[in-house]
Design a protein around this motif. Structure first.
Motif, short mmCIF file in Angstrom:
data_model
loop_
_atom_site.label_atom_id
_atom_site.label_comp_id
_atom_site.label_asym_id
_atom_site.label_seq_id
_atom_site.Cartn_x
_atom_site.Cartn_y
_atom_site.Cartn_z
N THR A 224 -21.41 -7.70 -22.67
CA THR A 224 -20.66 -8.43 -21.66
C THR A 224 -20.02 -7.46 -20.67
O THR A 224 -19.99 -6.24 -20.89
CB THR A 224 -19.54 -9.27 -22.29
N GLU A 225 -19.50 -8.02 -19.62
CA GLU A 225 -18.68 -7.22 -18.71
C GLU A 225 -17.43 -6.74 -19.45
O GLU A 225 -17.08 -7.25 -20.52
CB GLU A 225 -18.28 -8.06 -17.50
N ASN A 249 -16.46 -3.33 -22.89
CA ASN A 249 -17.58 -4.28 -23.04
C ASN A 249 -17.70 -4.74 -24.48
O ASN A 249 -17.41 -3.98 -25.41
CB ASN A 249 -18.90 -3.62 -22.63
N THR A 273 -34.61 -14.80 -24.03
CA THR A 273 -33.49 -15.61 -23.54
C THR A 273 -32.93 -16.53 -24.62
O THR A 273 -31.71 -16.63 -24.78
CB THR A 273 -33.92 -16.41 -22.30
N ALA A 280 -24.88 -15.05 -27.63
CA ALA A 280 -23.76 -15.25 -26.70
C ALA A 280 -22.91 -16.44 -27.11
O ALA A 280 -21.67 -16.39 -27.04
CB ALA A 280 -24.28 -15.44 -25.28
N HIS A 292 -15.43 -16.53 -21.10
CA HIS A 292 -15.71 -16.50 -19.66
C HIS A 292 -16.48 -15.26 -19.23
O HIS A 292 -16.99 -15.20 -18.10
CB HIS A 292 -14.39 -16.53 -18.90
N ALA A 293 -16.54 -14.26 -20.10
CA ALA A 293 -17.14 -12.98 -19.71
C ALA A 293 -18.65 -13.13 -19.50
O ALA A 293 -19.34 -13.77 -20.30
CB ALA A 293 -16.87 -11.93 -20.78
N ARG A 294 -19.13 -12.55 -18.45
CA ARG A 294 -20.56 -12.61 -18.16
C ARG A 294 -21.33 -11.62 -19.04
O ARG A 294 -20.86 -10.52 -19.33
CB ARG A 294 -20.82 -12.27 -16.70
N VAL A 295 -22.52 -12.04 -19.46
CA VAL A 295 -23.45 -11.12 -20.13
C VAL A 295 -24.14 -10.31 -19.04
O VAL A 295 -24.80 -10.87 -18.16
CB VAL A 295 -24.48 -11.88 -20.97
N ILE A 296 -23.97 -9.00 -19.07
CA ILE A 296 -24.51 -8.16 -18.00
C ILE A 296 -25.75 -7.39 -18.42
O ILE A 296 -26.51 -6.92 -17.56
CB ILE A 296 -23.45 -7.16 -17.49
N SER A 298 -28.90 -7.08 -21.81
CA SER A 298 -29.42 -7.38 -23.14
C SER A 298 -30.64 -6.51 -23.37
O SER A 298 -31.28 -6.06 -22.42
CB SER A 298 -29.79 -8.87 -23.27
#
Length: 391
Positions: A224-225, A249, A273, A280, A292-296, A298
């Motif tokens: 994550t971010e 992260n 995916t 996630a 809320h954290a974006r996956v940046i 994988s």
């Protein structure tokens, strides 16, 4: 093509197990070459959660002794951080995770039972769904990529050699021993061989007439971010393994396994995916204040698994100068200790600090030929074929 050189020991596999063994041997002044078909750590060793907490292993005590010293011993940073927390989202999980507390306590390691409030204080990103957890005053986590590079550099500092992008193609034998390892760049004459090639271990050992039962699965991680740093970065639970990095992260994996056919060839599989989404979702359940954290990022790799889930570290009966080492998907955390154990088997023919009898290969002597089917460890293609054949 002429031989590249002669080495006392050739290690096949540039993951943490092979590199740690190479470092332990090189620091004793032993001429060692590590041969890697791709780049170091391109499969499971560089694509895991970085956990260092294997209370179920006979190597556990040595693992725990060594990790806090590894930065100093290697001369390079591993980003090791001690201790872990495991969060439970149900009473059933509290019972399940309590086994680690009991097992570690029997070996002299301390743990604490946490109620929901204490767990949330230690893990601020956790939410109201936590019923409790455990604080393990042992174990910890490290950065797989930095650790891999540290092993490689430290081994080379002591005179060891690392050959990357150099696949092993076969072996030369004489007098009941392997006398050379054949590679894409020529043959390397040697006195001893260590096969620590992850999912390729079985295929390479088969060239010597040895049957190493392994099933290969996809290993997948998400990152994550960055988020605010928690007091303790090593947090498990909800079927996940991973850590919060020093940058903040969240890096987590945890299946479910997607079984692949053997032998696994080619580049590591690309991220899936559906699997990344599953991981996630469970991270968000475990740490809802991070939902809320974006996956940046994988990535995916492959891990090998023995039928009983335990490692194999053993000398082949013939050729008897070959040691096989597969850590059955727990190689990173055990690597300081497994590397030392392999060094002992090569130099002294016995491990000096742990009983490795449960890691012997002959425990699978009576294994059923259809063991993968019995365990349900089939690839999607093999499962579909089996279902079609049953119609």
């Amino acid at each position: 093509m002429e031989d590249i050189r002669k080495a006392a020991v050739v290690i096949i596999g540039g993951g943490v197990t092979g590199l740690s063994a190479g470092w332990w041997l090189a620091r004793d002044g032993i001429d060692v070459v590590v041969v890697e078909k791709g780049t170091l750590g391109a499969e499971a060793s560089g694509r895991n959660g970085g956990g260092c907490s294997h209370h179920h292993s006979p190597l556990f005590r040595e693992e725990q002794r060594l990790w806090p010293m590894m930065d100093e011993l290697l001369g390079y940073p591993t980003e090791f951080r001690p201790n872990r927390v495991r969060l439970a989202r149900s009473d059933e999980q509290m019972v399940l995770y309590g086994r680690a507390l009991t097992n570690a306590a029997a070996q002299g390691f301390r743990s604490e039972v946490l109620d929901a409030k204490q767990a949330q204080e230690l893990v601020p990103l956790a939410g109201e769904g936590i019923v409790g957890g455990y604080y393990y005053a042992f174990g910890g986590h490290a950065n797989p990529h930095r650790t891999l590079q540290g092993y490689a550099w430290a081994m080379q500092d002591h005179g060891g050699t690392l050959l990357q992008n150099c696949a092993v193609t076969g072996f030369r034998r004489a007098g009941g021993r392997v006398v050379a390892v054949e590679t894409e760049r020529g043959a390397i004459a040697c006195d001893h061989v260590v096969i620590a090639a992850g999912p390729h271990t079985g295929r390479l050992a088969a060239l010597l007439g040895a049957d190493i039962p392994l099933a290969v699965a996809r290993a997948e991680m998400i990152v994550t971010e960055a988020l605010p740093l928690m007091p303790l970065g090593g947090v498990d639970g909800n079927g996940l393994y991973g850590r919060q990095t020093l940058r903040g992260n969240l890096a987590y994996g945890g299946g479910p396994h997607e079984w692949l056919d053997l032998p696994h060839e080619g580049a590591p599989p690309k991220p899936s995916t559906p699997l990344a989404g599953n991981i996630a979702r469970r991270v968000a359940e475990l740490l809802p204040k991070a939902a809320h954290a974006r996956v940046i990022r994988s990535w995916a790799g492959v891990i090998e698994n023995t039928p009983d889930g335990r490692p194999i570290i053993d000398r082949l009966p013939e050729p008897d100068n070959v040691i096989v080492a597969t850590l059955s998907s727990v190689g990173f955390g055990l690597s300081p200790a497994s590397g030392r154990a392999i060094r002992d088997l090569v130099v002294d023919r016995a491990c000096s600090f742990a009983d490795l009898s449960t890691f012997r290969l002959d425990r699978f002597a009576a294994l059923e030929p259809d063991w993968r089917e019995r365990l349900g460890w089939l690839s999607a293609e093999a499962f579909a074929h089996r279902q079609g054949s049953a119609v």
